[in-house]
Structure formats: structure tokens, C-alpha cells
Design a protein around this motif. Sequence first.
Motif, PDB file in Angstrom:
ATOM      1  N   TRP A 101       0.845  -1.191   0.000  1.00  0.00           N
ATOM      2  CA  TRP A 101       0.000   0.000   0.000  1.00  0.00           C
ATOM      3  C   TRP A 101       0.879   1.240   0.000  1.00  0.00           C
ATOM      4  CZ3 TRP A 101      -4.875  -1.437  -0.809  1.00  0.00           C
ATOM      5  CH2 TRP A 101      -5.225  -2.739  -0.444  1.00  0.00           C
ATOM      6  N   TYR A 128     -11.303  -1.984  -3.153  1.00  0.00           N
ATOM      7  CA  TYR A 128     -10.808  -0.870  -3.951  1.00  0.00           C
ATOM      8  C   TYR A 128      -9.275  -0.910  -3.993  1.00  0.00           C
ATOM      9  CZ  TYR A 128     -15.460   1.287  -3.342  1.00  0.00           C
ATOM     10  OH  TYR A 128     -16.796   1.558  -3.333  1.00  0.00           O
ATOM     11  N   SER A 129      -8.715  -0.558  -5.129  1.00  0.00           N
ATOM     12  CA  SER A 129      -7.257  -0.497  -5.248  1.00  0.00           C
ATOM     13  C   SER A 129      -6.736   0.933  -5.244  1.00  0.00           C
ATOM     14  CB  SER A 129      -6.806  -1.193  -6.541  1.00  0.00           C
ATOM     15  OG  SER A 129      -7.292  -0.506  -7.683  1.00  0.00           O
ATOM     16  N   PHE A 130      -7.644   1.911  -5.180  1.00  0.00           N
ATOM     17  CA  PHE A 130      -7.265   3.317  -5.286  1.00  0.00           C
ATOM     18  C   PHE A 130      -8.363   4.144  -4.610  1.00  0.00           C
ATOM     19  CE2 PHE A 130      -6.438   6.805  -8.760  1.00  0.00           C
ATOM     20  CZ  PHE A 130      -5.707   7.566  -7.859  1.00  0.00           C
ATOM     21  N   TYR A 132      -9.307   7.886  -1.872  1.00  0.00           N
ATOM     22  CA  TYR A 132      -8.880   9.132  -1.232  1.00  0.00           C
ATOM     23  C   TYR A 132      -9.919   9.570  -0.211  1.00  0.00           C
ATOM     24  CZ  TYR A 132     -12.007  12.159  -4.149  1.00  0.00           C
ATOM     25  OH  TYR A 132     -13.072  12.774  -4.741  1.00  0.00           O
ATOM     26  N   TYR A 173      -2.935   3.815  -2.817  1.00  0.00           N
ATOM     27  CA  TYR A 173      -3.208   2.825  -3.853  1.00  0.00           C
ATOM     28  C   TYR A 173      -2.502   1.514  -3.553  1.00  0.00           C
ATOM     29  CZ  TYR A 173       1.349   3.894  -6.072  1.00  0.00           C
ATOM     30  OH  TYR A 173       2.684   4.068  -6.343  1.00  0.00           O
ATOM     31  N   ASP A 174      -2.959   0.472  -4.231  1.00  0.00           N
ATOM     32  CA  ASP A 174      -2.447  -0.887  -4.072  1.00  0.00           C
ATOM     33  C   ASP A 174      -1.364  -1.116  -5.128  1.00  0.00           C
ATOM     34  OD1 ASP A 174      -1.994  -3.605  -3.944  1.00  0.00           O
ATOM     35  OD2 ASP A 174      -4.104  -4.194  -4.093  1.00  0.00           O
ATOM     36  N   HIS A 178      -1.142  -1.999  -9.214  1.00  0.00           N
ATOM     37  CA  HIS A 178      -0.779  -0.931 -10.140  1.00  0.00           C
ATOM     38  C   HIS A 178       0.724  -0.777 -10.376  1.00  0.00           C
ATOM     39  CE1 HIS A 178      -4.944  -0.082 -10.130  1.00  0.00           C
ATOM     40  NE2 HIS A 178      -4.965   0.346  -8.886  1.00  0.00           N
ATOM     41  N   LEU A 198      -2.353   6.774 -12.352  1.00  0.00           N
ATOM     42  CA  LEU A 198      -3.193   5.835 -11.614  1.00  0.00           C
ATOM     43  C   LEU A 198      -4.620   5.791 -12.152  1.00  0.00           C
ATOM     44  CD1 LEU A 198      -1.903   6.567  -8.010  1.00  0.00           C
ATOM     45  CD2 LEU A 198      -1.762   4.369  -9.190  1.00  0.00           C
ATOM     46  N   CYS A 199      -5.176   6.954 -12.518  1.00  0.00           N
ATOM     47  CA  CYS A 199      -6.554   6.990 -12.998  1.00  0.00           C
ATOM     48  C   CYS A 199      -6.717   6.353 -14.375  1.00  0.00           C
ATOM     49  CB  CYS A 199      -7.082   8.424 -12.999  1.00  0.00           C
ATOM     50  SG  CYS A 199      -7.788   8.928 -11.414  1.00  0.00           S
ATOM     51  N   CYS A 204     -10.838   6.089  -8.711  1.00  0.00           N
ATOM     52  CA  CYS A 204     -10.478   6.421  -7.330  1.00  0.00           C
ATOM     53  C   CYS A 204     -11.748   6.727  -6.545  1.00  0.00           C
ATOM     54  CB  CYS A 204      -9.543   7.628  -7.313  1.00  0.00           C
ATOM     55  SG  CYS A 204      -8.857   8.005  -5.689  1.00  0.00           S
TER      56      CYS A 204
END
Length: 271
Positions: A101, A128-130, A132, A173-174, A178, A198-199, A204
Motif C-alpha cells: 500500500w 478498492y485499489s485506489f 482518497y 493505492y495498491d 498498479h 493511476l486513474c 479512485c
Amino acid sequence: MAGYTVNVENIFCGGVMIDDLVSIIMPSYNTAKYIGKSIESVLAQTYSNWELIIVDDCSTDNTMEILSMIQDERIHVFQNEKNSGAAVSRNKALREAKGRWIAFLDSDDLWHSEKLEKMLNFMQTNNYSFAYHDYEKIDEESKPLGIYVTGPKVVNKTKMYDYDYIGCLTFMYDAQMHGLIQIKDIKKNNDYAILLKLCKKADCYLLPENLGQYRIRTNSISHDKLRKKLKSHYDLFHKCDGQSVGMSLWYACWNMFYGVLKKIKYEKRVS
């Protein structure tokens, strides 16, 4: 976490990824006045399985003197050979990270004590991998400014090109999903560059809870004049994201427009 497909070829360039470890990325440059408090907010976390990776960019104040007094073995301090900017510092810290993480905390911002625990629970529970979270703004003396900042429930690639809705101190994020994120050497908006990458990989998701404090500093590059902001956004999309001149200008102008909308829709005055 059930349902995950591991992108093996994008995982870190060396070492073994530790499944429950959170790697916290902290670039620093001349933040002696603030970095001690930022580190204290990490030490106060209710979730204790973390490592803090600090990369100092050749500070000319006594930042390194403060960092040299750190005794916690979970905190790893590195220093660039020459002053290189935050993008280079973040890239180096990300290469050193060993946790599955990845979280970010600038050396003048603060986390609430349950930030890591609540974010991990939110992400693992929902697969979830992402993700906020919300935050509030404080001044140079750590006094609340009465401004609460939230964002869209889901930030996808389209929204991220519209505007950077995600505060750097808020996202996680994971890395198993990613992989290693590295960005080109741009002097500003380098956290935005990470988020764009990332997106393109995943949406997210927002945890609608205030878990951090973002410091407003009068000399911060985040408060450049409009012309300089437009130029820094153009550089982000053209130099870092590889967009054409025309599209880079379009996205840079679009960002200015959505920046106004964000303040109207997602920033609230609180007493």
C-alpha cells in the motif's frame, strides 16, 4: 483481497513486497519548521505497520539536522546528491518502497491518527485499489482556516483530466495491482502526474471523512499566479503526459475552469 489480478511485470524493480505494509512517501525541501509535526502525525497512527520514506532534496535549512535525530526504525531518510525537485524525490522514494500500500504525505501536511486504519479498512472492505478522503485547510501556524474540502464520489480518468480533485495527502493505492509508478521530471504538478497515471489504471473512490490537514503557505508553489499555473498545467499534459500542443493547451485551460467549479461545489466554509 479476492478478485484481484496481479500485474506482476509492473511490480517493484527489487526486493519483496510486504502485503500489510503501508509505504508513506514524503519528499522534503526546507521544511524544518513543519516536518517534525508531519512525522509526529505518522508516529501517532493507530495502524502501526508502516514505513516512512523521506527523500530530502538538499535542504539549505536545518531539515536534515531534525531528521538525523529520528530514532524510529520504520523511518528511512535519503538525500538527493543535488537539488533535483519533488518529482525526482518522489520517484526515488517510490523505488525504495516495500509496502503493498502506497500513501503520500508532504512534509508540511498532517494526518489524523486514524487515517491509515480507516483508509485500509475502506479499501479492503470494498475491494478498492485506489481511494482518497476529505481534508481541511490550515495556515502556516497550524490554525484551521475553516475550509473543508471533499470531492466526487468516484474520480475516473475523464474527471482527472478535468481537474486534480485528489489532495496529495489523501490518496492511497495498491502497488500489487498498479505496480511501480514513476513520472517524468516536471517541477510542478508532479503529484497530479502520479494521479493521472493511476486513474488510467483504476477509478479512485472517496471515503467521505476528514482525515488530514493541508497547510496553506504564502510562498508555496501551489499558490502561483494564474499565468504560471497555466504554464505548469501545460507542462504536465505536454511534457509528462505526452499530449499534443493543442490538447495540452485545452486541458490546461479546462483545468482553470474546473478549478473554479471545485471551489464552489467541493470546498465548504465551516465554523
